[in-house]
Design an enzyme around this catalytic site. Sequence first.
Site, PDB file in Angstrom:
ATOM      1  N   SER A 126       1.177  -1.139   0.214  1.00 35.40           N
ATOM      2  CA  SER A 126       0.078   0.030   0.260  1.00 35.40           C
ATOM      3  C   SER A 126       1.297   1.240  -0.081  1.00 35.40           C
ATOM      4  CB  SER A 126      -1.018  -0.188   1.649  1.00 35.40           C
ATOM      5  OG  SER A 126      -0.158   0.196   2.788  1.00 35.40           O
ATOM      6  N   ALA A 127       0.470   2.211  -0.647  1.00 34.69           N
ATOM      7  CA  ALA A 127       1.431   3.340  -0.189  1.00 34.69           C
ATOM      8  C   ALA A 127       1.270   4.134   0.744  1.00 34.69           C
ATOM      9  CB  ALA A 127       0.349   5.131  -0.614  1.00 34.69           C
ATOM     10  N   CYS A 128       1.063   3.792   2.835  1.00 30.05           N
ATOM     11  CA  CYS A 128       1.800   3.615   3.647  1.00 30.05           C
ATOM     12  C   CYS A 128       2.744   2.872   3.966  1.00 30.05           C
ATOM     13  CB  CYS A 128       0.372   3.846   4.378  1.00 30.05           C
ATOM     14  SG  CYS A 128      -0.848   2.573   4.294  1.00 30.05           S
ATOM     15  N   THR A 129       3.036   1.528   2.949  1.00 32.08           N
ATOM     16  CA  THR A 129       3.887   1.088   3.306  1.00 32.08           C
ATOM     17  C   THR A 129       4.876   0.753   2.158  1.00 32.08           C
ATOM     18  OG1 THR A 129       3.151  -1.333   2.154  1.00 32.08           O
ATOM     19  CG2 THR A 129       3.010  -0.668   4.647  1.00 32.08           C
TER      20      THR A 129
END
Length: 103
Positions: free
Chosen positions: A46-49
């Site tokens: 995901s974008a947050c990882t």
Amino acid sequence: MPGATILGQNLPRLWNTVSALMPEGDRKSQWVISLDKEGFAVSTGSACTTGKDEPSHVLSAMGYKSAQAHRAVRMSAGWETNEADWDALLKAIVKVHEEMQHK
């Protein structure tokens, strides 16, 4: 593509983002490198990882095990992306998958 799963398929989700678990045995880093060579920028997780080697906490919360979440590839579109762009990405995905099967 056999073995691939579109995450959240048939559920409400963002119009411009597709996250998929790629077939087992395929190497997620190979997807990123190979699709980049085909002219497409994709990411793992995901974008947050982004930039981390740990699986997405969102996929974990959705019930995916770590080994499954590590097969995730994320594809996003911009405002100017059209159907032909998505079709071209699909063709590139099929090409890359076939190449991986022959290595």
